[in-house]
Scaffold this motif. Structure first.
Motif, PDB file in Angstrom:
ATOM      1  N   MET A   1       0.927  -0.829   0.060  1.00  0.00           N
ATOM      2  CA  MET A   1      -0.219  -0.110  -0.351  1.00  0.00           C
ATOM      3  C   MET A   1       0.820   1.725   0.324  1.00  0.00           C
ATOM      4  O   MET A   1       1.173   2.320  -1.163  1.00  0.00           O
ATOM      5  N   LEU A   2       1.512   0.983   0.586  1.00  0.00           N
ATOM      6  CA  LEU A   2       2.220   2.251   0.745  1.00  0.00           C
ATOM      7  C   LEU A   2       3.309   2.514  -0.688  1.00  0.00           C
ATOM      8  O   LEU A   2       3.716   3.867  -0.985  1.00  0.00           O
ATOM      9  N   GLU A   3       3.571   1.762  -1.501  1.00  0.00           N
ATOM     10  CA  GLU A   3       4.484   2.193  -3.089  1.00  0.00           C
ATOM     11  C   GLU A   3       3.015   2.787  -3.435  1.00  0.00           C
ATOM     12  O   GLU A   3       3.622   3.728  -4.155  1.00  0.00           O
ATOM     13  N   THR A   4       1.238   2.429  -3.293  1.00  0.00           N
ATOM     14  CA  THR A   4       0.629   2.672  -3.954  1.00  0.00           C
ATOM     15  C   THR A   4       0.475   4.607  -4.139  1.00  0.00           C
ATOM     16  O   THR A   4       0.791   4.916  -4.836  1.00  0.00           O
ATOM     17  N   ILE A   5       0.813   4.916  -2.690  1.00  0.00           N
ATOM     18  CA  ILE A   5       0.494   5.808  -1.720  1.00  0.00           C
ATOM     19  C   ILE A   5       1.917   7.031  -2.136  1.00  0.00           C
ATOM     20  O   ILE A   5       1.236   8.184  -3.193  1.00  0.00           O
ATOM     21  N   VAL A   6       2.699   6.467  -2.579  1.00  0.00           N
ATOM     22  CA  VAL A   6       4.249   7.407  -2.768  1.00  0.00           C
ATOM     23  C   VAL A   6       4.229   7.200  -4.439  1.00  0.00           C
ATOM     24  O   VAL A   6       5.300   7.372  -5.066  1.00  0.00           O
ATOM     25  N   SER A   7       3.242   6.057  -5.394  1.00  0.00           N
ATOM     26  CA  SER A   7       3.042   6.580  -6.387  1.00  0.00           C
ATOM     27  C   SER A   7       3.414   7.727  -6.776  1.00  0.00           C
ATOM     28  O   SER A   7       3.000   8.881  -6.842  1.00  0.00           O
ATOM     29  N   ARG A   8       4.020   8.106  -8.550  1.00  0.00           N
ATOM     30  CA  ARG A   8       4.164   9.364  -9.277  1.00  0.00           C
ATOM     31  C   ARG A   8       2.550  10.069  -9.609  1.00  0.00           C
ATOM     32  O   ARG A   8       2.293  11.036  -9.479  1.00  0.00           O
ATOM     33  N   ASP A   9       1.373   8.859  -9.981  1.00  0.00           N
ATOM     34  CA  ASP A   9       0.400   9.245 -10.450  1.00  0.00           C
ATOM     35  C   ASP A   9       0.028   9.577  -9.373  1.00  0.00           C
ATOM     36  O   ASP A   9      -0.868  10.907  -9.846  1.00  0.00           O
ATOM     37  N   ASN A  10      -0.691   8.777  -8.253  1.00  0.00           N
ATOM     38  CA  ASN A  10      -1.040   9.616  -6.881  1.00  0.00           C
ATOM     39  C   ASN A  10      -0.436  10.764  -5.871  1.00  0.00           C
ATOM     40  O   ASN A  10      -0.993  11.728  -5.627  1.00  0.00           O
ATOM     41  N   MET A  11       1.039  10.535  -6.242  1.00  0.00           N
ATOM     42  CA  MET A  11       1.809  11.835  -6.006  1.00  0.00           C
ATOM     43  C   MET A  11       1.686  13.192  -5.964  1.00  0.00           C
ATOM     44  O   MET A  11       0.823  14.849  -6.083  1.00  0.00           O
ATOM     45  N   PHE A  12       1.139  12.966  -8.058  1.00  0.00           N
ATOM     46  CA  PHE A  12       1.074  13.895  -8.306  1.00  0.00           C
ATOM     47  C   PHE A  12      -0.974  14.471  -8.667  1.00  0.00           C
ATOM     48  O   PHE A  12      -0.921  15.988  -8.534  1.00  0.00           O
ATOM     49  N   ASP A 159      -0.210  -3.268   5.209  1.00  0.00           N
ATOM     50  CA  ASP A 159       0.749  -2.517   5.209  1.00  0.00           C
ATOM     51  C   ASP A 159       1.424  -2.439   6.518  1.00  0.00           C
ATOM     52  O   ASP A 159       0.552  -0.394   7.130  1.00  0.00           O
ATOM     53  N   ARG A 160       2.622  -1.938   7.682  1.00  0.00           N
ATOM     54  CA  ARG A 160       2.745  -1.679   8.696  1.00  0.00           C
ATOM     55  C   ARG A 160       3.147  -0.214   9.181  1.00  0.00           C
ATOM     56  O   ARG A 160       3.225   0.347   9.254  1.00  0.00           O
ATOM     57  N   ARG A 161       4.040  -0.297   7.452  1.00  0.00           N
ATOM     58  CA  ARG A 161       4.387   1.472   7.061  1.00  0.00           C
ATOM     59  C   ARG A 161       3.302   1.890   7.673  1.00  0.00           C
ATOM     60  O   ARG A 161       3.972   3.265   7.593  1.00  0.00           O
ATOM     61  N   VAL A 162       2.424   2.255   6.544  1.00  0.00           N
ATOM     62  CA  VAL A 162       1.227   3.037   6.795  1.00  0.00           C
ATOM     63  C   VAL A 162       0.535   2.846   7.879  1.00  0.00           C
ATOM     64  O   VAL A 162       0.435   4.112   8.559  1.00  0.00           O
ATOM     65  N   LEU A 163       0.228   2.506   8.744  1.00  0.00           N
ATOM     66  CA  LEU A 163       0.010   2.375   9.790  1.00  0.00           C
ATOM     67  C   LEU A 163       0.658   3.312  10.888  1.00  0.00           C
ATOM     68  O   LEU A 163       0.142   4.022  11.474  1.00  0.00           O
ATOM     69  N   ARG A 164       1.654   3.043  10.412  1.00  0.00           N
ATOM     70  CA  ARG A 164       3.232   3.187  11.685  1.00  0.00           C
ATOM     71  C   ARG A 164       3.159   5.143  11.072  1.00  0.00           C
ATOM     72  O   ARG A 164       3.279   5.974  12.010  1.00  0.00           O
ATOM     73  N   LEU A 165       3.075   5.185   9.850  1.00  0.00           N
ATOM     74  CA  LEU A 165       3.057   6.475   9.462  1.00  0.00           C
ATOM     75  C   LEU A 165       1.621   7.192   9.962  1.00  0.00           C
ATOM     76  O   LEU A 165       1.979   8.486  10.148  1.00  0.00           O
ATOM     77  N   ILE A 166       0.521   6.506   9.720  1.00  0.00           N
ATOM     78  CA  ILE A 166      -0.895   7.240  10.295  1.00  0.00           C
ATOM     79  C   ILE A 166      -0.041   7.524  11.443  1.00  0.00           C
ATOM     80  O   ILE A 166      -0.817   8.757  12.086  1.00  0.00           O
ATOM     81  N   ARG A 167      -0.044   7.144  12.672  1.00  0.00           N
ATOM     82  CA  ARG A 167      -0.024   7.309  14.380  1.00  0.00           C
ATOM     83  C   ARG A 167       0.857   8.453  14.539  1.00  0.00           C
ATOM     84  O   ARG A 167       1.014   8.820  15.409  1.00  0.00           O
TER      85      ARG A 167
END
Length: 418
Positions: A1-12, A159-167
């Motif tokens: 999920m984190l890769e989808t979040i930081v993907s080029r299209d999503n970030m633009f 994705d634990r990285r996404v949970l950690r980032l939201i926390r």
């Protein structure tokens, strides 16, 4: 999920949304206009820190917004970089969570708006549910339990990285007078993630109300439950209040919550009224008063600005107001509001025409006969009384204001209110 979040299209897409929303700067002072240049240089390192879990959001900037009841609403403004990342997270999470939300939840959801909630409430009342349990959650955004919220997020996010980032966003803290203050509970109002997190937290309440078979409308932390009798409303208030306290660890504001007739309460700026063919939608008096406060500021005759600037400010204020309240039946009060606004504008003109000679000349220019023009220009009456005089109304009728760029609220409202 984190890769989808930081993907080029999503970030633009997130960047375009943040730039369109504009907004104020965060604690670092960076503006939205400065963000693209900053990202061109620093985004690769930020993305890497997001991937390896070392990214830490900056604290939010505290802003206090005055409320109508005399209190303040606390907003937390993230930095533009953190707004960008939050927006990117929200774009991925909204499709994941929104499909499971209740049909009775209307706030901050794709394809839904406040008008839908008000019309749904009208429908419940017209079907005989003529008592409302109006529940106000006390400082909801400041008191959300982080552990309970993270538990609900972990049901769908693996994705634990996404949970950690939201926390980390929840615990990023607030900068007050240069000092970082920790946030052990709450989700700061002002960030793109807050509305979604609010809906996730209150989805359990929606599901419980549905399980009990209640008619209700919820818009963010504003929840109205419709029942047929006062006694039923009092039972619902007690039982739902207990659920909110025990299951959600939130507090019901006893002073602002009530069991009452819907036409005696305010819902999203609107209220209701009884008529021969069911219940209609009206604008709550406090919504009118808030508009009048803004108009008073812009039409203050002591404010020395060009009239075209004053009229443009008025147009911006009233356009947004008309677009929002256009679903309500309000032709008569809006007509009175128009008359009041024109009277204030006439007082502004009278103030600008300093001296009897200038006032006489302008009155004659606007079609007033010489004798009447001299009579009024010599008057010692106050501005407000002069603004109501028949002579000044003849000099500046509705057509005059239309000509100089002021378009009545009534005319715009009648077009929208179909």
């Amino acid at each position: 999920m984190l890769e989808t979040i930081v993907s080029r299209d999503n970030m633009f897409a997130a960047l375009a949304r943040v730039r369109a929303n504009k907004g104020s700067h965060g604690v670092d002072g960076m503006t939205v206009d400065e963000l693209p240049a900053f990202l061109r240089e620093h985004w690769p390192s930020i993305r890497q820190r997001l991937r390896d879990g070392s990214y830490r959001p900056q604290p939010v900037r505290r802003v206090e917004i005055p409320k109508a009841d005399g209190g303040v609403r606390l907003l937390g403004i993230p930095t533009v970089v953190d707004r960008l990342i939050q927006q990117a997270i929200a774009q991925v999470l909204v499709p994941l969570f929104d499909a499971g939300f209740s049909e009775n939840s209307y706030g901050f959801r794709p394809g839904r708006k406040a008008h839908d909630a008000v019309r749904a409430a009208q429908g419940h009342i017209n079907e005989g549910y003529t008592w409302v349990v109006d529940i106000d959650l006390e400082k909801f955004f400041d008191r959300v339990n982080h552990d309970k919220l993270m538990g609900r997020l972990s049901r769908r996010i693996t994705d634990r990285r996404v949970l950690r980032l939201i926390r980390r966003y929840l615990e990023s803290g607030v900068l007050i007078n240069g000092v970082k203050v920790a946030t052990d509970e709450g989700t700061p109002q002002g960030g793109p993630l807050s509305p979604l997190l609010a809906n996730i937290m209150l989805d359990d309440l929606d599901k419980e109300l549905e399980r009990r078979g209640h008619r209700f409308c919820r818009y963010a932390d504003d929840c109205n439950i419709y029942v047929k009798t006062r006694r039923a409303g009092e039972r619902v208030m007690a039982s739902v209040g207990e659920f909110i306290r025990t299951r959600l660890s939130l507090t019901v504001n006893e002073q602002k919550s009530a069991v009452d007739r819907p036409w005696k309460r305010k819902f999203l700026g609107f209220s209701f009224y009884t008529r021969r063919k069911g219940v209609g939608i009206r604008i709550h008096p406090r919504s009118f008063e808030k508009l009048k406060e803004k108009i008073r500021e812009v039409t203050d005759r002591h404010w020395s600005v060009r009239m075209d600037y004053r009229l443009e400010r008025l147009r911006r204020i009233t356009d947004g107001w008309v677009n929002y309240f256009g679903i309500a039946d309000a032709n008569e009060p809006i007509s009175k509001l128009d008359q009041w606004m024109r009277r204030r504008l006439r007082a502004c003109f009278w103030k600008q025409w300093k001296g009897a000679q200038a006032r006489h000349s302008n009155l004659v220019r606007f079609g007033i006969e010489d004798t009447s023009a001299w009579e009024l220009s010599q008057s010692r009456k106050g501005y407000w009384r002069i603004a109501r005089s028949g002579i000044l109304q003849r000099a500046m009728p509705l057509e005059f204001f239309e000509r100089i760029g002021y378009h009545s609220i009534s005319g715009r409202y009648s077009v929208i209110h179909v």
